[in-house]
Design a protein around this motif. Structure first.
Motif, PDB file in Angstrom:
ATOM      1  N   GLY A 165       0.821  -1.212   0.000  1.00 19.15           N
ATOM      2  CA  GLY A 165       0.000   0.000   0.000  1.00 19.15           C
ATOM      3  C   GLY A 165       0.849   1.253   0.000  1.00 19.15           C
ATOM      4  O   GLY A 165       0.517   2.244  -0.685  1.00 19.15           O
ATOM      5  N   ARG A 166       1.948   1.220   0.767  1.00 17.61           N
ATOM      6  CA  ARG A 166       2.859   2.380   0.783  1.00 17.61           C
ATOM      7  C   ARG A 166       3.472   2.600  -0.606  1.00 17.61           C
ATOM      8  O   ARG A 166       3.607   3.752  -1.066  1.00 17.61           O
ATOM      9  N   GLU A 174       0.878   4.031  -2.929  1.00 14.41           N
ATOM     10  CA  GLU A 174       0.650   5.442  -2.609  1.00 14.41           C
ATOM     11  C   GLU A 174       1.805   6.307  -3.104  1.00 14.41           C
ATOM     12  O   GLU A 174       1.602   7.353  -3.730  1.00 14.41           O
ATOM     13  N   SER A 175       3.028   5.849  -2.837  1.00 15.14           N
ATOM     14  CA  SER A 175       4.203   6.625  -3.246  1.00 15.14           C
ATOM     15  C   SER A 175       4.287   6.721  -4.772  1.00 15.14           C
ATOM     16  O   SER A 175       4.534   7.805  -5.321  1.00 15.14           O
ATOM     17  N   ASP A 205       1.557   9.089  -6.037  1.00 15.69           N
ATOM     18  CA  ASP A 205       1.901  10.499  -5.777  1.00 15.69           C
ATOM     19  C   ASP A 205       2.985  10.978  -6.735  1.00 15.69           C
ATOM     20  O   ASP A 205       2.904  12.097  -7.283  1.00 15.69           O
ATOM     21  N   ALA A 246      -2.919   6.687  -5.547  1.00 12.64           N
ATOM     22  CA  ALA A 246      -2.310   7.021  -4.252  1.00 12.64           C
ATOM     23  C   ALA A 246      -3.334   6.882  -3.127  1.00 12.64           C
ATOM     24  O   ALA A 246      -3.032   6.349  -2.049  1.00 12.64           O
ATOM     25  N   ASP A 247      -4.563   7.325  -3.399  1.00 12.20           N
ATOM     26  CA  ASP A 247      -5.630   7.195  -2.390  1.00 12.20           C
ATOM     27  C   ASP A 247      -5.934   5.726  -2.104  1.00 12.20           C
ATOM     28  O   ASP A 247      -6.193   5.347  -0.953  1.00 12.20           O
ATOM     29  N   GLN A 300      -3.310   4.402   0.183  1.00 10.37           N
ATOM     30  CA  GLN A 300      -3.539   4.846   1.567  1.00 10.37           C
ATOM     31  C   GLN A 300      -4.694   4.081   2.193  1.00 10.37           C
ATOM     32  O   GLN A 300      -4.635   3.682   3.358  1.00 10.37           O
ATOM     33  N   SER A 301      -5.748   3.839   1.398  1.00 14.98           N
ATOM     34  CA  SER A 301      -6.901   3.080   1.894  1.00 14.98           C
ATOM     35  C   SER A 301      -6.490   1.655   2.260  1.00 14.98           C
ATOM     36  O   SER A 301      -6.936   1.111   3.278  1.00 14.98           O
ATOM     37  N   GLN A 339      -3.523   0.707   3.255  1.00 13.80           N
ATOM     38  CA  GLN A 339      -2.763   0.798   4.511  1.00 13.80           C
ATOM     39  C   GLN A 339      -3.685   0.918   5.718  1.00 13.80           C
ATOM     40  O   GLN A 339      -3.483   0.257   6.741  1.00 13.80           O
ATOM     41  N   ASP A 340      -4.716   1.752   5.586  1.00 17.76           N
ATOM     42  CA  ASP A 340      -5.660   1.937   6.696  1.00 17.76           C
ATOM     43  C   ASP A 340      -6.399   0.642   7.010  1.00 17.76           C
ATOM     44  O   ASP A 340      -6.579   0.280   8.180  1.00 17.76           O
ATOM     45  N   SER A 368      -4.079  -1.831   8.698  1.00 17.19           N
ATOM     46  CA  SER A 368      -3.816  -1.397  10.068  1.00 17.19           C
ATOM     47  C   SER A 368      -4.996  -1.714  10.983  1.00 17.19           C
ATOM     48  O   SER A 368      -4.815  -2.190  12.115  1.00 17.19           O
TER      49      SER A 368
END
Length: 201
Positions: free
Chosen positions: A46-47, A50-51, A54, A92-93, A96-97, A99-100, A103
Motif C-alpha cells: 500500500g505504501r 501510494e508513493s 503520488d 495514491a488514495d 492509503q486506503s 494501509q488503513d 492497520s
C-alpha cells in the motif's frame, strides 16, 4: 487477607497455578504482537502504491504545466495529462486506503488474540483463587470466634474420613469425644479442618 496457603503442598500448587496463568497470558500477548507485526508487513504494498501514485501525479502535473507552454496546442495537451494526474492521485488514495484497512485488521486481530485468551485464563484461574482467599479468611475468623473451634471440629468430622485416620481416636470415637466437649480432640479436629484448607492453627 491471605494470598497463599500456609501448608507447603497447597502453597506450591497455588504458586505453580499463578505462574502458569501469568505465563499463558504473557504468551498470548507475545503471540498477538508477532501476528500484528506479520499483518503489518502487508502495509508495504500500500505504501508503494501510494508513493508511486503520488510521484506519477506529480510528474504528470509537471508535464501538463510544461505542455501548456506549447503554442496553439498547449491547452489540448495539458488536459489529458491533467486527467492522468488525477487518476494517479486515485491510485495514491487506494494505496492509503489499503494501509488503513490493513492497520485496522491488525489492530482488531491483535486485540482479539490478547483479550480472548486472557479472559479465558482469568475465568479459569481467578475465581478459585478468590474463593480460596475468602474461605481461608472465613475459617480464620471462625477459629477466633467463640465456639469456632467446635464448628471447625464438626466440619472435620463431616468431611472426607481420610484425614481423620491419622488422629488417635479416644474410647467411643472422635464424634463421641467431640459431643462430650473433649478440648484435646476438638483442637485436633479443628487443626484437620484448617489443614484441609491449607492453613495452620
Amino acid at each position: 487477607m491471605r494470598l497463599y496457603a500456609q501448608t507447603p503442598a497447597r502453597r506450591n500448587r497455588q504458586v505453580l497455578g499463578d505462574l502458569i496463568a501469568l505465563v499463558l497470558m504473557a504468551a498470548a500477548v507475545k503471540f498477538a504482537l508477532v501476528v500484528h507485526k506479520a499483518i503489518m508487513l502487508l502495509v508495504e504494498p500500500g505504501r508503494k502504491v501510494e508513493s508511486s501514485g503520488d510521484n506519477l501525479a506529480s510528474e504528470l502535473d509537471n508535464a501538463g504545466d510544461a505542455a501548456s507552454d506549447v503554442p496553439l496546442v498547449g491547452d489540448l495537451l495539458k488536459k489529458p495529462l491533467q486527467s492522468a494526474a488525477d487518476a494517479s492521485t486515485g491510485f495514491a488514495d487506494a494505496g492509503q486506503s489499503l494501509q488503513d484497512t490493513v492497520s485496522q485488521i491488525a489492530t482488531l486481530t491483535t486485540t482479539a488474540l490478547i483479550v480472548i485468551p486472557v479472559v479465558f485464563v482469568l475465568l479459569l484461574w481467578l475465581p478459585p483463587r478468590l474463593r480460596w482467599m475468602r474461605r481461608s479468611g472465613d475459617l480464620r475468623r471462625l477459629l477466633d470466634a467463640p465456639g469456632g473451634a467446635d464448628l471447625l471440629a464438626l466440619r472435620a468430622l463431616t468431611g472426607p474420613p481420610g484425614d481423620l485416620a491419622r488422629l488417635q481416636a479416644p474410647p467411643g470415637g472422635l464424634a463421641d469425644a467431640w459431643r462430650r466437649g473433649d478440648q484435646h480432640v476438638i483442637a485436633d479436629l479443628s487443626e484437620v479442618a484448617l489443614r484441609r484448607a491449607g492453613l495452620r492453627p
